[in-house]
Design a protein around this motif. Structure first.
Motif, short mmCIF file in Angstrom:
data_model
loop_
_atom_site.label_atom_id
_atom_site.label_comp_id
_atom_site.label_asym_id
_atom_site.label_seq_id
_atom_site.Cartn_x
_atom_site.Cartn_y
_atom_site.Cartn_z
N LYS A 163 65.02 36.75 12.72
CA LYS A 163 65.15 36.42 14.13
C LYS A 163 65.03 34.91 14.28
O LYS A 163 64.13 34.29 13.71
CB LYS A 163 64.03 37.11 14.92
CG LYS A 163 64.01 36.81 16.38
CD LYS A 163 62.84 37.55 17.04
CE LYS A 163 62.69 37.17 18.49
NZ LYS A 163 61.54 37.87 19.09
N TYR A 164 65.95 34.31 15.02
CA TYR A 164 65.96 32.87 15.26
C TYR A 164 66.02 32.61 16.75
O TYR A 164 66.73 33.30 17.47
CB TYR A 164 67.18 32.21 14.62
CG TYR A 164 67.24 32.29 13.12
CD1 TYR A 164 66.62 31.34 12.32
CD2 TYR A 164 67.93 33.32 12.50
CE1 TYR A 164 66.68 31.41 10.94
CE2 TYR A 164 68.00 33.41 11.12
CZ TYR A 164 67.37 32.45 10.35
OH TYR A 164 67.44 32.53 8.99
N GLU A 165 65.30 31.60 17.19
CA GLU A 165 65.43 31.11 18.56
C GLU A 165 66.33 29.88 18.49
O GLU A 165 66.01 28.91 17.81
CB GLU A 165 64.07 30.75 19.16
CG GLU A 165 63.14 31.94 19.32
CD GLU A 165 63.67 33.02 20.25
OE1 GLU A 165 64.39 32.68 21.22
OE2 GLU A 165 63.37 34.19 20.02
N SER A 177 68.84 35.68 26.58
CA SER A 177 68.06 34.63 25.92
C SER A 177 68.94 33.98 24.85
O SER A 177 70.10 34.31 24.70
CB SER A 177 66.80 35.22 25.29
OG SER A 177 67.14 36.02 24.17
N THR A 218 68.15 34.20 21.61
CA THR A 218 67.63 34.81 20.40
C THR A 218 68.78 35.34 19.56
O THR A 218 69.65 36.04 20.07
CB THR A 218 66.66 35.96 20.73
OG1 THR A 218 65.61 35.44 21.55
CG2 THR A 218 66.08 36.56 19.47
N SER A 277 73.05 38.97 19.11
CA SER A 277 72.21 38.14 19.97
C SER A 277 71.93 38.87 21.28
O SER A 277 72.55 39.88 21.59
CB SER A 277 72.88 36.80 20.26
OG SER A 277 74.09 36.99 20.95
N GLU A 278 70.98 38.31 22.03
CA GLU A 278 70.65 38.84 23.34
C GLU A 278 71.34 37.99 24.40
O GLU A 278 71.31 36.76 24.32
CB GLU A 278 69.14 38.81 23.55
CG GLU A 278 68.38 39.73 22.64
CD GLU A 278 66.90 39.74 22.94
OE1 GLU A 278 66.48 39.25 24.01
OE2 GLU A 278 66.15 40.23 22.09
N TYR A 288 69.72 37.44 16.00
CA TYR A 288 69.27 38.31 14.92
C TYR A 288 70.34 38.27 13.84
O TYR A 288 71.53 38.25 14.14
CB TYR A 288 69.09 39.74 15.42
CG TYR A 288 68.06 39.87 16.51
CD1 TYR A 288 66.72 40.00 16.19
CD2 TYR A 288 68.43 39.82 17.84
CE1 TYR A 288 65.76 40.10 17.18
CE2 TYR A 288 67.48 39.91 18.85
CZ TYR A 288 66.15 40.05 18.51
OH TYR A 288 65.20 40.14 19.49
N SER A 297 75.05 34.53 23.65
CA SER A 297 73.68 34.45 24.12
C SER A 297 73.69 33.82 25.51
O SER A 297 74.75 33.60 26.09
CB SER A 297 72.83 33.62 23.15
OG SER A 297 73.18 32.26 23.21
#
Length: 81
Positions: A78-80, A62, A64, A58-59, A66, A2
């Motif tokens: 989805k988690y931040e 960011s 984020t 993940s992205e 998944y 990420s």
């Protein structure tokens, strides 16, 4: 990976000492935790997602995450971080 972390799906042995050889295809025995490392390879923290997790993604732009988990059916969460 990420924005800020290298993310791995791992079993936190302090909380879960499940023998990997007994897991087989039982999704309910998958790890509940992800380990977050900085880009130097240092462990930053361990996050308990609260459900058995089979896959993560993940992205890169960011923090984020998944995850495909079991609760008791398959779910996409989805988690931040």
């Amino acid at each position: 990976m990420s924005k800020d972390f290298i993310i791995t799906l791992q079993r936190d042995r302090r909380k879960d000492d499940t023998d990997e050889s007994t897991v087989g295809r039982d999704a309910s025995k998958c790890p509940h935790t992800v380990f977050l490392y900085d880009y130097d390879g240092n462990l930053v923290k361990i996050v308990d997602l609260g459900i058995p997790v089979m896959r993560i993604a993940s992205e890169e732009q960011s923090n984020t995450l998944y995850a495909i988990g079991v609760n008791p059916d398959f779910v996409l969460v989805k988690y931040e971080l």
